[in-house]
Design a protein around this motif. Structure first.
Motif, short mmCIF file in Angstrom:
data_model
loop_
_atom_site.label_atom_id
_atom_site.label_comp_id
_atom_site.label_asym_id
_atom_site.label_seq_id
_atom_site.Cartn_x
_atom_site.Cartn_y
_atom_site.Cartn_z
N ASN A 1 0.82 -1.20 0.00
CA ASN A 1 0.00 0.00 0.00
C ASN A 1 0.87 1.27 0.00
N LEU A 2 2.16 1.07 0.17
CA LEU A 2 3.07 2.20 0.09
C LEU A 2 3.55 2.36 -1.34
N VAL A 3 3.27 3.49 -1.94
CA VAL A 3 3.70 3.71 -3.31
C VAL A 3 5.22 3.93 -3.36
N VAL A 4 5.67 4.77 -2.44
CA VAL A 4 7.11 5.03 -2.35
C VAL A 4 7.65 4.31 -1.12
N ARG A 5 8.73 3.58 -1.30
CA ARG A 5 9.27 2.79 -0.18
C ARG A 5 10.46 3.48 0.48
N GLY A 6 11.14 4.34 -0.24
CA GLY A 6 12.31 4.98 0.35
C GLY A 6 12.74 6.23 -0.38
N ALA B 1 5.71 10.99 -10.02
CA ALA B 1 6.79 11.88 -10.45
C ALA B 1 6.33 13.34 -10.38
N ALA B 2 5.12 13.59 -10.89
CA ALA B 2 4.57 14.94 -10.88
C ALA B 2 4.46 15.47 -9.45
N GLN B 3 4.01 14.58 -8.56
CA GLN B 3 3.88 14.96 -7.14
C GLN B 3 5.24 15.38 -6.57
N MET B 4 6.30 14.63 -6.94
CA MET B 4 7.65 14.94 -6.48
C MET B 4 8.10 16.31 -7.01
N PHE B 5 7.94 16.53 -8.33
CA PHE B 5 8.39 17.80 -8.92
C PHE B 5 7.64 18.98 -8.32
N ASN B 6 6.32 18.78 -8.11
CA ASN B 6 5.49 19.84 -7.55
C ASN B 6 5.96 20.28 -6.17
N ILE B 7 6.16 19.29 -5.31
CA ILE B 7 6.50 19.65 -3.94
C ILE B 7 7.88 20.32 -3.89
N LEU B 8 8.80 19.87 -4.74
CA LEU B 8 10.13 20.50 -4.76
C LEU B 8 10.04 21.93 -5.30
N ALA B 9 9.24 22.12 -6.32
CA ALA B 9 9.06 23.46 -6.90
C ALA B 9 8.44 24.38 -5.86
N GLU B 10 7.45 23.85 -5.15
CA GLU B 10 6.75 24.61 -4.12
C GLU B 10 7.74 25.11 -3.06
N MET C 1 20.09 19.37 -0.55
CA MET C 1 19.85 17.92 -0.55
C MET C 1 19.07 17.44 0.67
N GLU C 2 19.57 17.80 1.85
CA GLU C 2 18.96 17.31 3.08
C GLU C 2 17.51 17.80 3.21
N GLU C 3 17.30 19.06 2.89
CA GLU C 3 15.95 19.63 2.95
C GLU C 3 15.02 18.86 2.01
N ALA C 4 15.49 18.62 0.79
CA ALA C 4 14.67 17.93 -0.20
C ALA C 4 14.32 16.52 0.26
N ALA C 5 15.29 15.83 0.84
CA ALA C 5 15.05 14.46 1.30
C ALA C 5 13.96 14.45 2.36
N ASN C 6 14.03 15.37 3.30
CA ASN C 6 13.02 15.44 4.36
C ASN C 6 11.64 15.78 3.81
N ILE C 7 11.60 16.70 2.86
CA ILE C 7 10.33 17.08 2.24
C ILE C 7 9.68 15.88 1.57
N LEU C 8 10.49 15.13 0.81
CA LEU C 8 9.95 13.98 0.07
C LEU C 8 9.54 12.85 1.02
N HIS C 9 10.37 12.61 2.04
CA HIS C 9 10.06 11.58 3.02
C HIS C 9 8.71 11.85 3.67
N GLU D 1 6.30 13.97 2.37
CA GLU D 1 5.27 14.03 1.32
C GLU D 1 4.72 12.63 1.00
N PHE D 2 5.61 11.64 0.99
CA PHE D 2 5.16 10.29 0.63
C PHE D 2 4.86 9.43 1.86
N LYS D 3 4.68 10.10 3.01
CA LYS D 3 4.19 9.46 4.23
C LYS D 3 5.04 8.28 4.69
N LEU D 4 6.37 8.49 4.67
CA LEU D 4 7.26 7.39 5.06
C LEU D 4 7.67 7.47 6.52
#
Lengths: 409, 409
Positions: B249-254, B356-365, B389-397, B399-402
């Motif tokens: 049920n997890l779309v993104v694993r890491g 992918a779109a979700q990733m680009f959006n949140i980074l752009a935001e 880098m570190e900021e982006a990793a935390n944002i994505l982590h 965003e994808f509810k990991l």
């Protein structure tokens, strides 16, 4: 093109700076138009460090694993020395013991070389490469890593020189040659320009420490021209060859001595034919080196048997003999530690029968008690108390006119 | 009897005390009724020490000699660990890479395993021995010692597991498993109980650092059951297997990330058919890894070609390309260093095209500029500025509810 095998011991390669220096010496040799095979030991303190690690794991490390551990020492040196040579523009290739084709018997920690498969060495020399081979190590036919025991790198160098039919085998060390005795203990000890294999063999066996006896034996058997010389100074060393005529007016060529000796006596050994052989078979099977042996008849059924061994082997020797007490047949064992051996060596003794008597007389005169004696055609050894060793060596060195200024040439 | 291959990295065997601890873990495993093959790396700081020695000799050590030097590291560990096992009453035998039959291609410092000749391993296991094999190293068909490059010990372990058809390959490390992201940088990163080979492969390739990608690939190709777990804690690790259903049920694993990236751009590359292939052939021949590649048409005759490489390879990449400028045909090269790559990985992406779109959006935001993009079926990577880098990793982590507590199970 002639091939030279040149060996550098641990002290000569103790630091990367010294390795750079060794590289320069090798390049000079190579530029003189020779094929060069270099044999090196582990860097200075490396072996101590590895032994310490093993000691932290167990007091009784498995011998196979000790060989596995210790052989990394030379592998480090060969790679660093090859890097240094390549850096200076000389094509060099390092070879471990097994890569150099050093085949040994299946004994760990003290194996003998059985054969050297030279195809790889030949090939690399033909390509003009300097070969940097690891001393001290080999491989069994079944692919186990072995070591040759103390001074094994000398043996590696001589064996490779023999196998390649080399012009010469140079043993570079921290002394400038073979001395009439150890200059640290004997005043006036001086360098010999030449010495015969047999004399060197006696000196090496007697603890002169410059060359491993196995290496000298190998050199003698295969008629390898050996030279011991300094790894840093550029002066002539001592040549070891079949016949030495230059100094044959000297009856005694050197005085050797060795500490840490134990005399072990087996009382009431059964007088059967097998008694003696079973004692030394048991000891040999356990790799305990026996030096001087003296047998004395006590009554018709038993004898007392004394022999000298290294102090470090005493415990094991007593253990293995006691464990076979029934089979061998004896009453009890006693030992005396804290002994030393002093010896005079010289090919001239053969034709000078009074030499041994002269030795015993001067020692008696100086109140040094002799506990065991052993003689060969070119050597007389006496076991004495350890704290008299240095004094005895100086007395003999002087008595046989070996000191600086006394030489007749 | 089932066979387990268990691997311990350099940190787990950094001291003799840690080696003793590892020995105990192996004995537990052996006593559970398994055949055990242990694969170990060099002790903690050993490699650094060896590199320092080489550095004292030359700045550009010959690769062959570096392999000769570095492989002593694991040889020390295997012997010490075997001593420890034998001391504790467990029969153990150490094997170097060549003794363990690890055959590699003829490339120094970064060789691939071609084959494992298991006869010696089989024999020793049959005798009930614990085999302690050196990781990271192998031998070519012609008898040259090679190394497998970074993380090579993982590859050794998996390759042996595959060759022996082992039940499982345990990779013991200083973390307790595979995490959704690096906990040192990403808040709330948590351990996964399972992950698929492909996901792990993307994570490993993307610099997650727990397992070498080559090892994962090997595991996938030979269907080796892998588990990453702690070398000290006794808790379940992360299982890496073909299909992971538990967390689908997890779309993104890491979320993975990696610093020290350079973007290199070749301007005015000739539009001939051979242009592109000649660029990457030259780079591959010089063992320069290229990651993301982007080609953009500028006019009918030429294109601009951008690709990302490691910072450390930049100098050599530029040199080798410039040296072939005529043959390849291009105008000039520019580069931008100081970049990083952030990636999201998950097998679930295949059926979720909006990721992918979700990733680009949140980074752009969050005002993070994307400089290059690359996607696969289960991964999206973005090259960004290193200090983001570190900021982006935390944002994505996030965003994808990991994060811890967000997992739905």
């Amino acid at each position: 093109m002639g091939t030279i095998v040149i060996k550098f011991g641990g002290t000569s390669v103790a630091t990367t700076e010294k390795i750079q220096h060794v590289a320069k010496r090798i390049i000079d040799l190579k530029n003189s138009g020779k094929n060069v095979v270099v044999v090196v030991s582990a860097m200075g303190k490396t072996t101590d460090h590895l032994l310490q690690l093993a000691g932290e794991i167990t007091e009784t490390p498995a011998k196979r694993e000790m060989d596995m551990l210790l052989t990394t020492g030379e592998q480090v040196t060969i790679s660093l020395l090859s890097m240094a040579l390549i850096e200076k523009g000389v094509p060099a290739v390092s070879l471990t013991g097994w890569q150099a084709g050093i085949i040994t018997e299946s004994v760990h920690s003290n194996a003998r070389i059985l054969d050297i498969k030279t195809n790889r060495l030949d090939e690399l020399l033909q390509e003009g490469k300097v070969v940097v081979a690891a001393g001290f190590q080999g491989i069994t036919e079944s692919g186990e890593i072995t070591t040759l025991g103390r001074g094994g790198s000398d043996t590696t160098a001589v064996a490779i020189a023999a196998a390649l039919n080399a012009e010469k085998c140079l043993i570079c060390t921290d002394v400038t040659g073979v001395f009439t005795s150890d200059p640290r203990y004997v005043e006036g000890a001086r360098k010999l320009s030449a010495i015969s294999y047999d004399e060197m063999l006696e000196l090496a066996n007697l603890g002169a420490g410059v060359l491993h006896p196995r290496a000298v034996e190998f050199a003698k058997n295969y008629n390898v021209s050996l030279e011991v010389r300094s790894s840093t100074e550029n002066e002539d060393g001592t040549v070891i060859e079949e016949e030495v005529s230059m100094e044959n007016n000297l009856v005694v060529r050197g005085v050797a001595f060795e500490k840490d000796i134990t005399r072990l006596t087996i009382f009431g050994l059964s007088n059967q034919l097998t008694g003696l052989s079973s004692v030394f078979t048991v000891l040999a099977e356990n790799h305990i080196d026996v030096d001087i042996i003296i047998q004395s008849q006590t009554d018709t059924n038993t004898t007392n048997l004394s022999f000298s061994i290294k102090n470090k082997d005493r415990k094991e020797a007593v253990n293995v003999l006691e464990s076979q007490k029934e089979t061998i047949g004896f009453e009890h064992i006693e030992y005396e530690a804290g002994l030393a051996k002093v010896s005079i060596v010289g090919a001239g003794m053969v034709s000078n029968p009074g030499v041994a008597a002269q030795m015993f007389n001067i020692l008696a005169e100086k109140n040094i008690q002799i506990k065991m004696v052993s003689t060969s055609e070119i050597k007389v050894s006496a076991v004495i108390e350890e704290d008299k060793m240095e004094e005895a060596a100086n007395i003999l060195h002087d008595e046989f006119k070996l000191s600086v200024g006394q030489e007749v040439r």
